[in-house]
Design a protein around this motif. Structure first.
Motif, PDB file in Angstrom:
ATOM      1  N   VAL A  74       0.848  -1.197   0.000  1.00 39.22           N
ATOM      2  CA  VAL A  74       0.000   0.000   0.000  1.00 39.22           C
ATOM      3  C   VAL A  74       0.883   1.246   0.000  1.00 39.22           C
ATOM      4  O   VAL A  74       0.658   2.201  -0.752  1.00 39.22           O
ATOM      5  N   ILE A  75       1.899   1.241   0.844  1.00 38.32           N
ATOM      6  CA  ILE A  75       2.860   2.342   0.887  1.00 38.32           C
ATOM      7  C   ILE A  75       3.591   2.455  -0.443  1.00 38.32           C
ATOM      8  O   ILE A  75       3.822   3.544  -0.968  1.00 38.32           O
ATOM      9  N   SER A 145       3.953  15.830  -4.737  1.00 36.36           N
ATOM     10  CA  SER A 145       4.797  14.636  -4.639  1.00 36.36           C
ATOM     11  C   SER A 145       5.321  14.456  -3.220  1.00 36.36           C
ATOM     12  O   SER A 145       5.271  13.355  -2.649  1.00 36.36           O
ATOM     13  N   ASP A 146       5.822  15.534  -2.641  1.00 42.39           N
ATOM     14  CA  ASP A 146       6.329  15.471  -1.267  1.00 42.39           C
ATOM     15  C   ASP A 146       5.220  15.090  -0.286  1.00 42.39           C
ATOM     16  O   ASP A 146       5.431  14.282   0.629  1.00 42.39           O
ATOM     17  N   ASP A 147       4.046  15.696  -0.460  1.00 39.15           N
ATOM     18  CA  ASP A 147       2.925  15.403   0.436  1.00 39.15           C
ATOM     19  C   ASP A 147       2.585  13.920   0.405  1.00 39.15           C
ATOM     20  O   ASP A 147       2.357  13.292   1.455  1.00 39.15           O
ATOM     21  N   LEU A 148       2.540  13.360  -0.785  1.00 39.09           N
ATOM     22  CA  LEU A 148       2.141  11.959  -0.933  1.00 39.09           C
ATOM     23  C   LEU A 148       3.178  11.028  -0.309  1.00 39.09           C
ATOM     24  O   LEU A 148       2.830  10.056   0.377  1.00 39.09           O
ATOM     25  N   VAL A 149       4.455  11.323  -0.526  1.00 37.74           N
ATOM     26  CA  VAL A 149       5.508  10.496   0.068  1.00 37.74           C
ATOM     27  C   VAL A 149       5.456  10.559   1.590  1.00 37.74           C
ATOM     28  O   VAL A 149       5.504   9.532   2.272  1.00 37.74           O
ATOM     29  N   GLU A 150       5.366  11.767   2.129  1.00 34.53           N
ATOM     30  CA  GLU A 150       5.387  11.918   3.584  1.00 34.53           C
ATOM     31  C   GLU A 150       4.206  11.201   4.234  1.00 34.53           C
ATOM     32  O   GLU A 150       4.360  10.536   5.266  1.00 34.53           O
ATOM     33  N   ALA A 152       2.631   8.670   3.021  1.00 39.69           N
ATOM     34  CA  ALA A 152       2.742   7.232   2.783  1.00 39.69           C
ATOM     35  C   ALA A 152       3.708   6.560   3.750  1.00 39.69           C
ATOM     36  O   ALA A 152       3.410   5.505   4.319  1.00 39.69           O
ATOM     37  N   ILE A 153       4.877   7.168   3.939  1.00 43.54           N
ATOM     38  CA  ILE A 153       5.932   6.472   4.680  1.00 43.54           C
ATOM     39  C   ILE A 153       5.857   6.694   6.193  1.00 43.54           C
ATOM     40  O   ILE A 153       6.619   6.068   6.933  1.00 43.54           O
TER      41      ILE A 153
END
Length: 362
Positions: A74-75, A145-150, A152-153
């Motif tokens: 999912v991540i 992009s940054d928002d989605l990564v942060e 997610a992880i």
């Protein structure tokens, strides 16, 4: 080997959810901001999803070998989607820097925004608006992009490793892009025999690490890869990335516009100082080199002039030498996976991806 549509379909689904969330959260900004958001969403349509494919492959190679928790997938899809959003940001800015009119057979973002200005009958210079809006559009995509990564992880106990790799990717590609445009000006004051090395540095930073190596390592980092596994994927990913960009350079000069979606010889009109160009210039006599330099970078090159430059490059042996470099990089990558502590089936998939990336026509 995953099905050909698995990664694109999963990424498309995740992007759709994310865009819908952004629409809701941005509703208060008004209709003009909504139009910018829709332009951002349009940049995410299509493409090869190359970075997402390699990120997924890097995760599989480690996760299957170490029997990791499937919940990580999912991540993974969020990070894959974030990579594609960042890629769109890079393309928006790249097309603006290169003054390109098209992307994937459609108007480049700054041209689309310019057209929207005219259609709305707004005041002022439509082209200037398009350029300014495209800078902000690219910035918005980077933020997404940054928002989605942060997001997610955040649950990962090893989130810091993923975050470091993602940050390194952003820095590398930004510096690589600068070096790319700098070389279009700096070449004239640097020795001709240094141009190949300088061009290869751009290839490494702007493309090889960003397009292949770092997505692979990001996927592996999500699966909590150990240093040995990370290193094996780096030794594989970097030469694949080098070969990928060299292939892109060949297509930028000799590619079929009906297949590439870009005008034939577009890199010649933009004056890109690629390895192809550096190798060509090394072989030319002074008068021929001066003529080559005079034509390269002229945005108004006609078909005959493009043909002359193509013939000069091919006749110099540069095209043959670059094809040999692509083959050598592909062999280096293949050797890097021998004996690696990675899932065997996933390794086979990586080799398939490498072939597709280096032997393409678009």
């Amino acid at each position: 080997m995953p099905s050909p549509t698995l990664v694109p379909d999963a990424v498309a689904a995740r992007l759709e959810l994310f865009i819908e969330r952004m629409r809701v959260e941005s509703a208060e900004y008004g209709p003009d901001a909504a139009a910018l958001l829709e332009t951002a969403a349009e940049t995410l349509v299509g493409g090869k999803r190359l970075r997402a494919r390699f990120c997924h492959a890097g995760w599989q190679a480690v996760a299957r070998y170490r029997d990791r928790d499937a919940a990580e997938s999912v991540i993974l899809w969020d990070v894959c989607a974030a990579l594609e959003i960042f890629q769109s940001a890079a393309l928006v800015h790249d097309d603006l820097i290169d003054n390109s009119d098209t992307r994937r057979g459609r108007p480049a973002a700054h041209r689309a925004l310019e057209g929207a200005h005219r259609e709305s009958r707004w005041s002022g210079d439509a082209a200037a608006f398009g350029r300014s809006a495209a800078i902000l559009l690219g910035d918005l995509l980077v933020a997404w992009s940054d928002d989605l990564v942060e997001d997610a992880i955040a649950p990962l106990p090893h989130a810091a490793a993923v975050r470091r790799e993602y940050a390194r990717m952003r820095r590398d590609v930004t510096v690589g892009q600068f070096l790319d445009i700098a070389e279009e000006s700096a070449w004239s004051v640097n020795a001709t025999d240094s141009h190949v090395e300088r061009a290869l540095r751009v290839v490494s930073l702007k493309s090889a690490r960003y397009s292949i190596e770092q997505p692979l390592v990001l996927g592996a980092a999500i699966a909590d890869a150990d240093p040995e596994q990370q290193q094996a994927l780096r030794r594989f990913g970097h030469p694949v990335g080098m070969a990928f960009q060299l292939r892109d350079d060949v297509l930028g000069v000799f590619g079929d516009s009906a297949v590439t979606g870009k005008p034939a010889g577009d890199d010649l009109r933009e004056g890109k100082r690629t390895v192809l160009v550096a190798l060509t210039r090394q072989t030319l006599e002074t008068s021929a080199r001066n003529l080559f330099d005079e034509l390269l970078g002229d945005p108004d090159l006609d078909a005959d002039q493009v043909g002359f430059l193509q013939a000069t490059i091919a006749g110099s042996g540069a095209l043959e030498r670059v094809e040999a470099m692509i083959d050598d990089f592909a062999k280096d990558a293949d050797r890097a996976l021998s004996g690696a502590r990675l899932d065997n089936a996933a390794v086979g998939g990586l080799r398939d991806l490498a072939r597709a990336a280096t032997k393409r026509s678009a």
